[in-house]
Design a protein around this motif. Structure first.
Motif, mmCIF file in Angstrom:
data_model
loop_
_atom_site.group_PDB
_atom_site.id
_atom_site.type_symbol
_atom_site.label_atom_id
_atom_site.label_comp_id
_atom_site.label_asym_id
_atom_site.label_seq_id
_atom_site.Cartn_x
_atom_site.Cartn_y
_atom_site.Cartn_z
ATOM 1 N N SER A 1 0.850 -1.280 0.023
ATOM 2 C CA SER A 1 0.178 0.045 -0.078
ATOM 3 C C SER A 1 0.873 1.274 -0.022
ATOM 4 N N ALA A 2 0.260 2.388 -0.157
ATOM 5 C CA ALA A 2 1.014 3.690 -0.239
ATOM 6 C C ALA A 2 1.682 3.936 1.154
ATOM 7 N N VAL A 3 0.798 3.768 2.136
ATOM 8 C CA VAL A 3 1.334 3.871 3.375
ATOM 9 C C VAL A 3 2.687 2.953 3.600
ATOM 10 N N VAL B 1 1.634 10.971 -3.216
ATOM 11 C CA VAL B 1 0.497 10.169 -2.281
ATOM 12 C C VAL B 1 -0.232 11.562 -1.599
ATOM 13 N N SER B 2 -1.394 11.220 -0.909
ATOM 14 C CA SER B 2 -2.319 12.304 -0.369
ATOM 15 C C SER B 2 -1.538 12.440 1.045
ATOM 16 N N THR C 1 -3.449 12.585 3.503
ATOM 17 C CA THR C 1 -3.926 11.514 4.398
ATOM 18 C C THR C 1 -2.986 10.346 4.571
ATOM 19 N N VAL C 2 -2.200 9.794 3.475
ATOM 20 C CA VAL C 2 -1.184 9.025 3.661
ATOM 21 C C VAL C 2 -0.001 9.378 4.548
ATOM 22 N N GLU D 1 -1.029 9.325 8.080
ATOM 23 C CA GLU D 1 -0.691 7.979 8.601
ATOM 24 C C GLU D 1 0.609 7.516 9.194
ATOM 25 N N VAL D 2 1.530 7.811 7.764
ATOM 26 C CA VAL D 2 2.845 7.596 8.033
ATOM 27 C C VAL D 2 3.538 8.000 9.178
#
Length: 94
Positions: free
Chosen positions: A20-22, A56-57, A59-60, A63-64
């Motif tokens: 996933s991007a995260v 990426v956004s 939001t990502v 979260e990271v």
């Protein structure tokens, strides 16, 4: 020929497995911190700069950053940024 779930090979990670991007961004930043590319005491780039760098956004990125902080690698200060405070994740034992 059918491969059962008890097959020893079934538990091995697949090379080239999609992340996933995260997971991708988290792994990349964590590796940079652990290898010393990003040093303890250094401020990470802004959320906007990280989002642009990794395409990426926000939001990502948020979260990271939360994950890095939960692992004990960084500390985020409102209005100041996110700073690296350790090179290896804390080993939490309960």
């Amino acid at each position: 020929m059918s491969v059962g779930t008890t097959d020893a090979f079934a538990g091995r990670p697949v090379v080239g497995q999609r992340l996933s991007a995260v997971d991708y961004v988290l792994r990349d930043l964590r590796d940079a911190v652990e290898s010393g590319v990003i040093h303890v005491g250094e401020r990470l780039p802004s959320e906007s700069a990280l989002a642009a760098r990794y395409s990426v956004s926000h939001t990502v990125i948020r979260e990271v950053l939360r994950s890095l902080e939960a692992k004990g690698l960084t500390v985020t200060r409102d209005g100041k940024g996110t700073f690296v405070v350790a090179t290896h994740p804390h080993d939490l034992m309960f």
